[in-house]
Write a protein that holds these residues in place. Structure first.
Motif: not given
Lengths: 510, 370
Positions: A157, A463-464, A467, B52-53
């Protein structure tokens, strides 16, 4: 895999014989003949015989397989950037196809070898990919598929959060402590030299207190100092996130592979254009000459195939077509001297149209372009108004009311801007790390550089979260959303499974 | 399928089906292709997972194209995916290429079979089949055995000294020629009768009906694909009374009725098929399999009757009796059949309270002996 037939060897020698008379300088190429199903599966692995286990390769396979089965698309050619280059030919192809593919492949291989963007790519990637596959397989054996695959997905991602300049930078000396680490080493308070009994007089307590305060403040300032924006988020996480050793290995592998493929993404138009330019030249000037024909109908089947490759596409840029046309255009301009100040400032249209200084430097120029440009420079410099008009380009958009696409503009400036936007940062948003100790709580702060288009929200949230999983502390991103046609600064915060959206005035969970 | 990618492909299918990695489910996009198979258009689903990206919200809005047309003209958005004649031929029927028979067979696994299938007496030698297994010196040219012919020509030429290695030409003459030939072989022939029974009484709610339909459909299609014309089928339904449905489609389309439940009625009806003077199938000549699906909510006094019919008349005559209990609620009938299945080797029982359990049930029913 089938044996490499004698006939193909002969064709390869023919192609090489011609290449020896050009300035092309490819890596040696090893050709392998594969069945169409093998081709589908190799293509799913992006040309490598071995990759680590991951569902997305299976997904690609299903796509390739069905596209082929129902007659939409047959992959004829596949080559990897490696020394020697490995390329695959489709079993049972026509002779003209074999010739075209071989010529095309040598074009790619020359491009891989000589274009500056590929300068720092691993030329032994074939083995490296195999090694990476083994490493990840071993990790799966120990930690289980589910867990490892989820982590791979998290890494994928963020695989686009890398810095295109990274491989060109000299390796950083590691003299700076990682920015997230606390510098809690107690510092000695400087005091004047004095005998013990004189201490209270020479270094009175008030003085020491003041000194201590000064040091504390300096330290605090140091800590609050925001490090410069960091675009290479993957590398930053790899170096600074509290990862298990196996996680670190996987992240390093995904990053390595992302950097390996990056130049190919940055030179798609040039690379395909260059290969197409050379297969076309080789075929028409040499390989289809009567004495080099192995079959009677080669010419017809070549023409059929080539026209399919460079077919105009009304919806998307066809990189084969655009690249080929641009290389030919550059060649033409430098053959006739149509460049430079004098030509550009000439406002006599008739004279401009017949402009020819017999400069004859076309071929030389395109070799320079092949070495020193990437797509964005290529388009920026050579996609001229004359070229766009000649090649009939237009910009189209979606009509939201009818869901139909229509030609929006044939204005050169609009077309070029759209094109450059699609190429800038590979058409992806610019995201930076701006703080790794946000609010002094070891939280990671990202920043989305606003260029007028908001992020896709649901994707950004996931995506957050990914991370945050890697960083193991909350992560937030500062971005802009458009609400009632007004731009609004917001911050999305991922804290474990919880995600908040903060505007200047309110906070809400999403 | 090419070997190495096999496991990645299976993994992807598992994710798409939602068996594993359920958190990815929300990113599955249902793409599709409209393909052509012979004359027919087929819809080929091409699901893909959009990981997702950080991307732009409308990154695909503005595009660049090439070709003729004025500003404002629509561009033919669909590309060539619909095939050339798409659109101007009215009434094309679209088929779904979703699951092929092979795929279903693959899902059910190759280990399934009609257990206990025996060649039964009379039919056994009736059928003979020609097989091309032998070689003759005479025959039609179309059956000429290329390798043998050239082998013997080569042998002959070497022994007579005609063969020259520097000019390796082998020319067969008439005596070299060999032809394929057939032998007649008796083929053991086992025929089977498959009897499906389903409960359509009032207690069968939507969910239960759905499970029964899915289970029978999977089973039916698998058996047909594996045994082809060697099996006959009979479809029976019941509430307080039982009847035979002569058509498969009709059988599937029965929803439910408001009637009560007498399970023994359907058992009696089944027996009529293969036992007694009016029977269509002679139980001596046919392998008989019974698959009965229901919720077991029976008229209380009927339960014992059912079991005695099963024990005395059905189980001794048939190869296999299977009961699919399509609810997790326990009933007396279900308990009794369960006990029975533990005692008798050709009685099988499975609970199918959700669609996911169908596969396990079919493996139980059609798997080799426990």
């Amino acid at each position: 895999m089938t044996k490499y037939p004698q006939e193909y060897k002969k064709i390869q020698e023919m192609v090489l014989g011609y290449i020896a008379n050009t300035k092309l300088d490819p890596f040696p190429v090893v050709f392998e003949v594969v069945s169409s199903d093998e081709m589908s599966s190799i293509a799913s692995y992006t040309g490598f015989p071995r990759r680590y286990p991951h569902w997305r390769f299976g997904m690609e396979y299903e796509r390739n397989h069905n596209m082929n089965k129902y007659g939409f698309q047959q992959i004829y050619e596949m080559v990897i950037n490696n020394n020697p280059a490995y390329a695959y030919l489709l079993e049972g192809s026509e002779i003209s196809t074999i010739k075209t593919v071989m010529a095309h492949v040598y074009g790619h291989s020359d491009f891989f070898k000589n274009n500056y963007m590929f300068k720092n790519t691993n030329r032994n990637m074939l083995n490296k990919m195999g090694d990476n596959a083994s490493i990840i397989r071993k990790i799966i054996d120990v930690h289980g598929l589910e867990k490892v695959e989820s982590f791979i997905d998290s890494c994928l991602m963020i695989e686009n959060l890398i810095d295109a300049n990274y491989t060109f930078q000299p390796p950083k000396r590691n003299d700076k402590a990682p920015i997230f680490e606390e510098q809690e080493t107690a510092q000695e308070i400087p005091r004047f030299k004095a005998k013990d009994y004189m201490q209270p007089f020479i270094n009175p307590p008030e003085f020491l207190e003041a000194q201590k305060k000064r040091i504390d403040e300096a330290q605090k300032k140091e800590k609050e100092k925001v490090p410069g924006p960091e675009k290479n988020i993957m590398l930053f996480l790899l170096e600074n996130a509290p990862l298990e050793p196996w996680e670190q290995k996987i992240l390093a592998i995904i990053m390595e592979e992302a950097y390996y493929f990056l130049p190919q993404r940055q030179t798609k138009i040039m690379n395909e254009g260059w290969a197409t330019y050379w297969h076309s030249k080789l075929m028409t000037e040499y390989l289809l000459r009567p004495e080099n024909m192995l079959q009677k109908d080669e010419l017809i089947s070549y023409l059929d195939q080539h026209s399919k490759i460079i077919q105009q596409d009304r919806k998307n840029i066809n990189p084969y077509r655009l690249g080929l046309d641009l290389f030919r255009y550059v060649e033409h301009c430098w053959n006739t001297g149509r460049h430079g100040k004098e030509y550009e400032e000439c406002d006599n249209l008739e004279r401009k149209q017949r402009w020819n200084t017999n400069e004859g430097k076309g071929l030389e120029k395109i070799f320079i372009v092949r070495s020193c440009y990437n797509d964005i420079m290529f388009i920026d410099e050579f996609f001229t108004p004359e070229f766009a008009a000649e090649q009939n380009y237009f910009m189209h958009i979606d009509d939201s009311s009818t869901d139909e696409r229509f030609i929006f503009s044939r204005d050169f400036a609009v077309i070029k801007e759209t094109m450059l936007n699609q190429l800038t940062n590979l058409g992806l948003p610019l995201i930076y790390i701006v703080d790794s100790n946000f609010k002094n709580r070891n939280e990671l702060q990202l920043y989305h550089k606003w260029t007028g288009i908001p992020l896709r929200r649901d994707f950004a949230v996931t995506t957050l979260k990914s991370i945050a999983r890697i960083w193991k502390r909350p992560v937030n991103i500062e971005t802009v959303e458009i609400e009632k046609e007004k731009e609004k600064r917001i911050r999305i915060i991922a804290d474990g499974e919880e995600v908040k959206r903060e505007t200047g005035t309110s906070t809400q969970f999403i | 399928m090419a070997g190495i990618i096999d496991s990645d492909y299976r993994r992807f299918r598992e994710i798409v089906k939602g068996h594993v990695r359920k958190n990815l489910k929300q990113y599955i996009v249902n793409g599709e292709l409209i393909g052509k198979e012979g004359k027919d258009y087929v819809r080929v689903p091409l699901p893909y997972i959009n990981l997702p990206k950080f991307i732009y919200n409308d990154s695909e809005n503005a595009g660049i194209g090439q070709g003729d047309g004025e500003e404002g003209d629509p561009i033919d958005g669909y590309g060539e995916e619909y095939g050339e004649e798409g659109g101007n031929q009215p009434g094309d029927i679209m088929y779904e290429a979703d699951l092929s028979l092979e795929e279903i067979a693959e899902i059910l696994g190759e280990k399934l079979e009609l257990a206990e299938l025996k060649p039964k007496s009379v039919d056994r030698i009736l059928k003979e089949k020609d097989k091309y297994k032998s070689i003759r010196k005479t025959g039609p040219e179309s059956l000429r055995h290329f390798k043998r012919t050239y082998q013997s020509a080569l042998k002959r030429m070497i022994s007579t000294g005609e063969y020259k290695p520097e000019k390796p030409i082998v020319i067969p003459v008439r005596q070299d020629k060999h032809y394929r030939s057939w032998v007649r072989e008796p083929e053991p022939n086992a025929k089977a009768l498959i009897i499906y029974g389903r409960d359509v009484s009032g207690s069968m709610d939507d969910e239960r009906v759905d499970i029964v339909r899915n289970a029978i459909w999977c089973q039916d299609i698998w058996i047909r694909s594996q045994y082809k014309d060697r099996v006959h089928h009979a479809y029976l339904a019941h509430h307080s009374d039982a009847w035979e449905v002569d058509d498969r489609e009709k059988f599937f389309s029965i929803y439910n009725s408001s009637g009560g439940t007498v399970i023994s009625s359907i058992f009696n009806k089944m027996i009529e098929l293969f036992d007694g003077p009016l029977a269509r199938y002679n139980k001596e000549l046919w392998n008989i399999y019974i698959f009965y699906y229901g919720d077991g909510e029976n008229y209380e006094s009927d339960n014992d009757k059912c079991i005695s019919i099963l024990q005395e008349k059905i189980i001794p005559s048939v190869n296999l009796f299977c009961y699919g209990h399509v609810t997790n609620a326990s009933t007396n009938f279900q308990k009794k059949v369960m006990t029975l299945s533990n005692q008798s080797p050709n009685t099988r029982y499975a609970e199918i309270s959700t669609n996911i359990q169908i596969l396990d049930a079919l493996k139980k029913f059609l798997g080799a002996k426990k």
